[in-house]
Design an enzyme around this catalytic site. Structure first.
Site, short mmCIF file in Angstrom:
data_model
loop_
_atom_site.label_atom_id
_atom_site.label_comp_id
_atom_site.label_asym_id
_atom_site.label_seq_id
_atom_site.Cartn_x
_atom_site.Cartn_y
_atom_site.Cartn_z
CD GLU A 49 -2.61 1.06 2.70
OE1 GLU A 49 -2.95 2.13 3.23
OE2 GLU A 49 -2.86 -0.07 3.20
CG ASP A 60 -1.80 10.21 6.89
OD1 ASP A 60 -2.50 9.19 6.75
OD2 ASP A 60 -1.35 10.87 5.94
#
Length: 267
Positions: A49, A60
């Site tokens: 990924e 994130d």
């Protein structure tokens, strides 16, 4: 069967869960990030990924934010993503999916993005900030190109939402383990197990759990009820702190968790 689904099925056939490993493109530099992805493939990752750096991440955690900001500061451009995917897929048969926020795809052009990703050997997109009903152009482009489209399901998702996500996703459903941003956690929420069970009720063939997974034991726990585990922060930290050798060691250690639990369901 897509390349991503085939990779997950290959892991199932071997009696284990799939290991999906995330790294940002361009960290610590473009060439090292390419070699890092290849290192994942060589040390037990079933699906790679890749995350293109983005200036305004909403999902994130600190470790990944720092890495992506470093990549942007180093001059990352969108064309570097396709350069990286092409180099990685030339070196390994492990499928590569891109984890991207939607705004860069729109700016690049949805069809152009799909075509360039396909030409580079990519297998699909994970799109954390767009829902299926808002993704008509991407769904059309993915059907045209055969790229996987991987949407997210969260513990707070309604049954109606889960039904739509399952019907719209290919490859796997990205199953969010807990509410919040990415990062290592001491324990995973029970909500993840319940969410996977709900996704299966709606017909999901592959549910892979991400966010907060950082140890082999946690992977073993996840693949007891899910089809795969997604790890990012622990891999990014290893690369940043110790380079490719440390990344290889951490990846091997994590991969051991995919087969150390007796899986509680059969597909």
């Amino acid at each position: 069967m897509s390349r991503v689904a085939a990779a997950i099925q290959k892991a199932k056939d071997a009696g284990r869960g799939a290991f999906i490993g995330y790294l940002p493109v361009g960290f610590p530099d473009l060439e090292t990030s390419i070699q890092a992805a290849i290192t994942l493939a060589e040390n037990g990752v079933d699906v790679i990924e890749l995350g293109p750096p983005y200036s305004d991440p909403v999902m994130d955690g600190v470790v990944i934010q720092q890495a992506t900001q470093a990549a942007l500061a180093g001059g990352f451009k969108m064309r570097d993503l396709f350069t990286a995917v092409k180099a990685i897929t030339a070196a390994t048969d492990v499928p590569v999916v891109v984890m991207t926020y939607w705004n860069p795809v729109m700016q690049y052009g949805v069809d152009r993005y799909a075509d360039d990703l396909l030409a580079a050997g990519g297998a699909g997109l994970i799109t954390p900030d767009i829902t299926p009903e808002a993704a008509e152009d991407w769904i059309a482009a993915s059907e045209r190109t055969g790229l996987d489209r991987i949407f997210l399901a969260a513990p707070t998702s309604t049954d109606q939402r889960l039904d739509l996500v399952v019907k719209s996703s290919t490859g796997f459903v990205y199953t969010v383990s807990t509410m919040g941003i990415t990062g290592e956690r001491a324990s995973l929420d029970q909500a993840a197990r319940s969410l996977v069970a709900r996704l299966r009720e709606h017909g999901a063939e592959n549910a892979c759990v991400g966010i907060g997974i950082s140890t082999a034991d946690q992977i073993a726990g996840v693949v007891d009820y899910a089809d795969g585990a997604i790890v990012g922060t622990a891999l990014v930290r290893a690369l940043g702190d110790g380079g490719l050798d440390a990344l290889a060691e951490v990846t091997r250690n994590l991969a051991a968790g995919t087969s150390s639990a007796v899986r509680s369901h059969e597909n």
